[in-house]
Scaffold this motif. Structure first.
Motif, PDB file in Angstrom:
ATOM      1  N   ASP A 318    -109.283  65.635 -12.604  1.00 37.87           N
ATOM      2  CA  ASP A 318    -108.803  64.698 -11.028  1.00 37.87           C
ATOM      3  C   ASP A 318    -109.016  63.123 -11.681  1.00 37.87           C
ATOM      4  O   ASP A 318    -109.468  62.074 -12.170  1.00 37.87           O
ATOM      5  CB  ASP A 318    -110.403  65.500 -10.271  1.00 37.87           C
ATOM      6  N   PRO A 319    -107.433  62.486 -11.476  1.00 36.70           N
ATOM      7  CA  PRO A 319    -106.965  61.595 -11.563  1.00 36.70           C
ATOM      8  C   PRO A 319    -107.928  60.187 -10.838  1.00 36.70           C
ATOM      9  O   PRO A 319    -108.201  59.290 -11.117  1.00 36.70           O
ATOM     10  CB  PRO A 319    -105.944  61.167 -11.001  1.00 36.70           C
ATOM     11  N   PHE A 320    -108.843  60.343  -9.600  1.00 37.42           N
ATOM     12  CA  PHE A 320    -110.162  59.596  -9.457  1.00 37.42           C
ATOM     13  C   PHE A 320    -111.288  60.036  -9.314  1.00 37.42           C
ATOM     14  O   PHE A 320    -111.663  58.901 -10.289  1.00 37.42           O
ATOM     15  CB  PHE A 320    -110.518  60.450  -7.774  1.00 37.42           C
ATOM     16  N   PHE A 321    -111.384  61.204 -10.211  1.00 42.53           N
ATOM     17  CA  PHE A 321    -112.945  60.669 -10.683  1.00 42.53           C
ATOM     18  C   PHE A 321    -113.159  61.707 -12.187  1.00 42.53           C
ATOM     19  O   PHE A 321    -114.057  61.769 -12.373  1.00 42.53           O
ATOM     20  CB  PHE A 321    -114.093  62.008  -9.692  1.00 42.53           C
ATOM     21  N   GLY A 322    -111.507  62.195 -12.909  1.00 42.27           N
ATOM     22  CA  GLY A 322    -111.972  62.224 -13.939  1.00 42.27           C
ATOM     23  C   GLY A 322    -112.916  63.904 -14.149  1.00 42.27           C
ATOM     24  O   GLY A 322    -112.941  64.238 -15.680  1.00 42.27           O
ATOM     25  N   GLY A 323    -112.900  64.559 -13.990  1.00 40.69           N
ATOM     26  CA  GLY A 323    -113.656  66.002 -13.815  1.00 40.69           C
ATOM     27  C   GLY A 323    -112.244  66.598 -13.496  1.00 40.69           C
ATOM     28  O   GLY A 323    -111.623  66.776 -13.296  1.00 40.69           O
ATOM     29  N   GLY A 324    -112.198  67.755 -14.682  1.00 40.63           N
ATOM     30  CA  GLY A 324    -111.563  68.896 -14.456  1.00 40.63           C
ATOM     31  C   GLY A 324    -112.153  70.688 -15.258  1.00 40.63           C
ATOM     32  O   GLY A 324    -112.037  71.476 -15.849  1.00 40.63           O
ATOM     33  N   ILE A 325    -113.410  70.751 -14.753  1.00 36.48           N
ATOM     34  CA  ILE A 325    -114.147  71.829 -15.075  1.00 36.48           C
ATOM     35  C   ILE A 325    -113.721  73.357 -14.729  1.00 36.48           C
ATOM     36  O   ILE A 325    -113.148  73.756 -15.127  1.00 36.48           O
ATOM     37  CB  ILE A 325    -116.023  71.851 -15.086  1.00 36.48           C
ATOM     38  N   GLY A 326    -113.449  73.081 -13.108  1.00 36.78           N
ATOM     39  CA  GLY A 326    -113.134  73.268 -12.186  1.00 36.78           C
ATOM     40  C   GLY A 326    -111.210  73.468 -12.542  1.00 36.78           C
ATOM     41  O   GLY A 326    -110.796  74.984 -12.372  1.00 36.78           O
ATOM     42  N   TYR A 327    -110.751  73.209 -12.784  1.00 37.10           N
ATOM     43  CA  TYR A 327    -108.657  72.896 -13.064  1.00 37.10           C
ATOM     44  C   TYR A 327    -109.398  73.766 -14.493  1.00 37.10           C
ATOM     45  O   TYR A 327    -108.237  74.563 -14.702  1.00 37.10           O
ATOM     46  CB  TYR A 327    -108.759  72.003 -13.302  1.00 37.10           C
ATOM     47  N   ALA A 328    -110.259  73.669 -15.147  1.00 34.47           N
ATOM     48  CA  ALA A 328    -109.668  74.013 -16.766  1.00 34.47           C
ATOM     49  C   ALA A 328    -110.266  75.032 -16.768  1.00 34.47           C
ATOM     50  O   ALA A 328    -109.226  76.630 -16.804  1.00 34.47           O
ATOM     51  CB  ALA A 328    -110.446  73.865 -18.224  1.00 34.47           C
ATOM     52  N   ALA A 359     -96.467  78.596 -12.731  1.00 35.60           N
ATOM     53  CA  ALA A 359     -97.507  79.722 -11.490  1.00 35.60           C
ATOM     54  C   ALA A 359     -99.031  78.222 -11.576  1.00 35.60           C
ATOM     55  O   ALA A 359     -98.800  78.626 -10.159  1.00 35.60           O
ATOM     56  CB  ALA A 359     -97.969  80.502 -12.597  1.00 35.60           C
ATOM     57  N   TRP A 360     -98.785  77.707 -12.180  1.00 30.52           N
ATOM     58  CA  TRP A 360     -99.557  76.469 -12.083  1.00 30.52           C
ATOM     59  C   TRP A 360     -99.751  75.699 -10.993  1.00 30.52           C
ATOM     60  O   TRP A 360     -99.891  74.937 -10.536  1.00 30.52           O
ATOM     61  CB  TRP A 360    -100.000  75.387 -13.471  1.00 30.52           C
ATOM     62  N   GLU A 361     -98.183  75.328 -10.629  1.00 28.21           N
ATOM     63  CA  GLU A 361     -97.628  74.620 -10.039  1.00 28.21           C
ATOM     64  C   GLU A 361     -97.419  74.900  -8.372  1.00 28.21           C
ATOM     65  O   GLU A 361     -97.845  74.467  -7.294  1.00 28.21           O
ATOM     66  CB  GLU A 361     -96.070  73.717 -10.098  1.00 28.21           C
ATOM     67  N   ARG A 362     -97.793  75.551  -8.146  1.00 28.22           N
ATOM     68  CA  ARG A 362     -97.834  76.966  -6.799  1.00 28.22           C
ATOM     69  C   ARG A 362     -99.378  76.689  -6.795  1.00 28.22           C
ATOM     70  O   ARG A 362     -99.455  76.710  -5.610  1.00 28.22           O
ATOM     71  CB  ARG A 362     -97.254  77.906  -6.999  1.00 28.22           C
ATOM     72  N   THR A 363    -100.323  76.044  -7.674  1.00 31.09           N
ATOM     73  CA  THR A 363    -101.440  76.273  -7.194  1.00 31.09           C
ATOM     74  C   THR A 363    -102.486  75.098  -6.575  1.00 31.09           C
ATOM     75  O   THR A 363    -101.648  74.010  -6.897  1.00 31.09           O
ATOM     76  CB  THR A 363    -102.531  76.372  -8.601  1.00 31.09           C
ATOM     77  N   GLU A 364    -102.822  75.521  -5.856  1.00 29.11           N
ATOM     78  CA  GLU A 364    -103.984  73.820  -4.618  1.00 29.11           C
ATOM     79  C   GLU A 364    -104.039  73.403  -6.412  1.00 29.11           C
ATOM     80  O   GLU A 364    -104.230  71.725  -5.323  1.00 29.11           O
ATOM     81  CB  GLU A 364    -105.388  74.261  -4.156  1.00 29.11           C
ATOM     82  N   ASP A 365    -105.273  73.121  -6.802  1.00 30.65           N
ATOM     83  CA  ASP A 365    -105.763  72.606  -7.899  1.00 30.65           C
ATOM     84  C   ASP A 365    -104.654  71.404  -8.469  1.00 30.65           C
ATOM     85  O   ASP A 365    -103.959  70.346  -8.545  1.00 30.65           O
ATOM     86  CB  ASP A 365    -105.850  73.349  -9.581  1.00 30.65           C
ATOM     87  N   CYS A 366    -103.018  72.295  -8.575  1.00 32.58           N
ATOM     88  CA  CYS A 366    -102.446  70.804  -9.491  1.00 32.58           C
ATOM     89  C   CYS A 366    -102.052  70.567  -8.075  1.00 32.58           C
ATOM     90  O   CYS A 366    -101.385  68.680  -8.417  1.00 32.58           O
ATOM     91  CB  CYS A 366    -100.753  72.167  -9.959  1.00 32.58           C
ATOM     92  N   ARG A 367    -101.363  70.854  -7.153  1.00 33.67           N
ATOM     93  CA  ARG A 367    -100.753  70.229  -5.599  1.00 33.67           C
ATOM     94  C   ARG A 367    -101.982  68.470  -5.449  1.00 33.67           C
ATOM     95  O   ARG A 367    -101.626  67.847  -5.433  1.00 33.67           O
ATOM     96  CB  ARG A 367    -100.792  70.954  -4.671  1.00 33.67           C
ATOM     97  N   SER A 368    -103.292  69.240  -5.836  1.00 36.48           N
ATOM     98  CA  SER A 368    -104.334  68.257  -5.146  1.00 36.48           C
ATOM     99  C   SER A 368    -104.336  66.932  -6.623  1.00 36.48           C
ATOM    100  O   SER A 368    -104.275  65.721  -6.413  1.00 36.48           O
ATOM    101  CB  SER A 368    -105.522  68.747  -5.550  1.00 36.48           C
ATOM    102  N   ILE A 369    -104.241  67.540  -8.059  1.00 33.09           N
ATOM    103  CA  ILE A 369    -104.222  66.043  -8.856  1.00 33.09           C
ATOM    104  C   ILE A 369    -102.742  65.213  -8.740  1.00 33.09           C
ATOM    105  O   ILE A 369    -102.916  64.250  -8.726  1.00 33.09           O
ATOM    106  CB  ILE A 369    -103.969  67.535 -10.231  1.00 33.09           C
ATOM    107  N   LYS A 370    -101.306  65.767  -8.643  1.00 29.93           N
ATOM    108  CA  LYS A 370    -100.171  65.496  -8.289  1.00 29.93           C
ATOM    109  C   LYS A 370    -100.230  64.439  -7.067  1.00 29.93           C
ATOM    110  O   LYS A 370    -100.069  63.036  -6.673  1.00 29.93           O
ATOM    111  CB  LYS A 370     -99.022  66.353  -8.210  1.00 29.93           C
ATOM    112  N   LYS A 371    -101.358  64.799  -6.033  1.00 32.81           N
ATOM    113  CA  LYS A 371    -101.067  63.617  -4.472  1.00 32.81           C
ATOM    114  C   LYS A 371    -102.083  63.007  -5.334  1.00 32.81           C
ATOM    115  O   LYS A 371    -102.085  61.678  -4.855  1.00 32.81           O
ATOM    116  CB  LYS A 371    -101.590  64.653  -3.577  1.00 32.81           C
ATOM    117  N   GLN A 372    -103.340  62.894  -6.053  1.00 33.18           N
ATOM    118  CA  GLN A 372    -104.399  62.003  -6.207  1.00 33.18           C
ATOM    119  C   GLN A 372    -103.204  61.098  -6.977  1.00 33.18           C
ATOM    120  O   GLN A 372    -103.387  59.805  -7.363  1.00 33.18           O
ATOM    121  CB  GLN A 372    -105.577  62.192  -6.443  1.00 33.18           C
ATOM    122  N   TYR A 373    -102.265  61.773  -8.018  1.00 33.28           N
ATOM    123  CA  TYR A 373    -101.549  60.347  -8.791  1.00 33.28           C
ATOM    124  C   TYR A 373    -100.775  59.925  -8.134  1.00 33.28           C
ATOM    125  O   TYR A 373    -101.067  58.734  -9.093  1.00 33.28           O
ATOM    126  CB  TYR A 373    -101.291  61.842 -10.059  1.00 33.28           C
TER     127      TYR A 373
END
Length: 409
Positions: A318-328, A359-373
């Motif tokens: 997460d580019p805002f908070f630096g969290g990554g457990i769920g994404y990992a 496959a990763w780029e289709r996930t909501e996780d990836c879309r969220s990371i890119k939006k915040q970035y």
């Protein structure tokens, strides 16, 4: 030594990848540089309720870790309490955000864990599935071998083998060499995958430095995670508090290119700031200090011939908070399935493995990371005229209502 899959790094991304593949009967070697997983991890330890439920981590009121043993023994060995149950340290009922315009609080259903317990639990799950764990082992070289159809060769140095290593050096052989059909890098932001031109690239403008004090505080009353946004705490970042059962983690992170002082000094000042707010930390013992780099930019490419990259090594943070457990965890599942597809098709080509990134780029996780970035890139130039713009950016991301009021406070 030849195995089907080698995974470097036994954090959540690596362990979930290893477990996913091993469950299907393939040979998997999971390599961890520390004595046990999570030993030196720099993390607040917050997890969402979905993670707690999926892995049956249990409530935070179970028996103390190491009960019935000598004090501290369980922690030194990285042992959790049971098979998942009781790993939760505290239930988190709300998130509090201290912004330039005031305090905002949101109810939540989250929890905190000790990473040495949580990571060790995930690794045990991988071992139960059939993966082999090699700890205190450093992957110090990765090359392509043209033998056996072009396998990847990993050179591993095991710590604690001084006498044996001296004998091996005399014989001209000091490293363990492992060949694998496919290699997964889950080894953090300073990933060896850069040798293949993939994975996260560390630059001053792509990483934050994060630092944590773990402070002993038995039976503390805290049940909220708290985030403090002020240029006095961090020029581009924030400070935080995450409570555990008998301790609290306090920390700061800051975009590396914006740092004007050593990260330890930011952290020490943040501790003093909290003490001035009547939080009784000054007389408490600091049990641990640690710091690390946090990736804030998604990697451009996370695959190559016979190679995949996952977790922090792929910029799944997460580019805002630096969290990554769920994404990992989610990234590890996708990586594991991609490895299985390659093994079953016996196709380890760059073209075949490109399906992993798709496959990763289709996930909501990836879309969220890119939006915040992209939002971070939009706001970063404004930091020259508004020292508190980072907090305002996060406030906008959390709640778009009142956008103009927040921006022009």
């Amino acid at each position: 030594m030849l195995v089907d899959v080698v995974v470097i790094g036994a954090g959540p991304a690596g362990s979930v990848t290893a477990a996913t593949v091993a469950k299907r009967g393939f040979s998997v070697l999971l390599i961890e540089k520390d004595t046990f997983p999570g030993q030196t991890n720099v993390c607040a330890g917050g997890v969402e309720q979905s993670v707690v439920e999926e892995f049956a981590l249990g409530g935070g009121e179970g028996r103390e870790r190491g009960e019935g043993r000598e004090r501290g023994e369980g922690r030194e060995r990285g042992e959790g309490r049971g098979e998942g149950g009781g790993i939760v340290e505290k239930e988190i009922l709300s998130h509090k955000y201290y912004f330039p315009w005031g305090v905002e609080e949101y109810e939540t259903n989250a929890a905190t864990v000790r990473r040495e317990n949580f990571d060790s639990f995930l690794t045990r799950s991988a071992e139960d599935a059939g993966a082999q764990l090699l700890t205190s082992a450093v992957a110090c070289g990765v090359t392509r071998s043209r033998r056996g159809g072009g396998c990847v060769r990993v050179a591993v140095k095991e710590r604690g083998r001084e006498e044996e290593e001296r004998r091996e050096e005399e014989e001209g052989e000091s490293l363990t060499k492992i060949e694998t059909k496919i290699l997964v890098f889950a080894d953090g932001p300073n990933t060896l995958a850069r040798g293949f031109g993939v994975g996260f690239e560390v630059r001053p403008d792509t990483v934050a430095e994060s630092a944590i004090f773990e402070i002993e505080w038995k039976s503390n009353h805290l049940n909220s995670s708290e985030f403090f946004f002020s240029s006095e705490i961090s020029p581009w970042g924030y400070g935080w508090i995450f409570p555990k059962r008998n301790s609290v983690n306090i920390g700061v992170w800051c975009l590396y290119s914006k740092m004007q002082r050593n990260i330890y000094e930011y952290l020490k000042d943040f501790k003093d700031f909290l003490a001035a707010r009547q939080l009784p930390l000054q007389e408490k013992r600091i049990a641990r200090f640690s710091s690390a780099l946090i990736p804030l930019v998604p990697a451009k490419r996370i695959y190559e011939e016979r190679v995949l990259v996952v977790g922090d090594a792929a910029g799944m943070v997460d580019p805002f908070f630096g969290g990554g457990i769920g994404y990992a965890i989610n990234g590890g599942r996708i990586a594991g399935q991609s490895v299985l597809d390659a093994l079953e098709e016996n196709d380890f080509s760059k073209n075949f493995l490109s399906a992993y990134q798709k496959a990763w780029e289709r996930t909501e996780d990836c879309r969220s990371i890119k939006k915040q970035y992209h939002l971070s890139n939009l706001f970063l130039p404004l930091s020259k005229i508004d020292r508190n713009i980072f907090g305002k950016m996060v406030g906008v991301g959390l709640n778009k209502r009142g956008l103009l009021r927040k921006l022009f406070v």
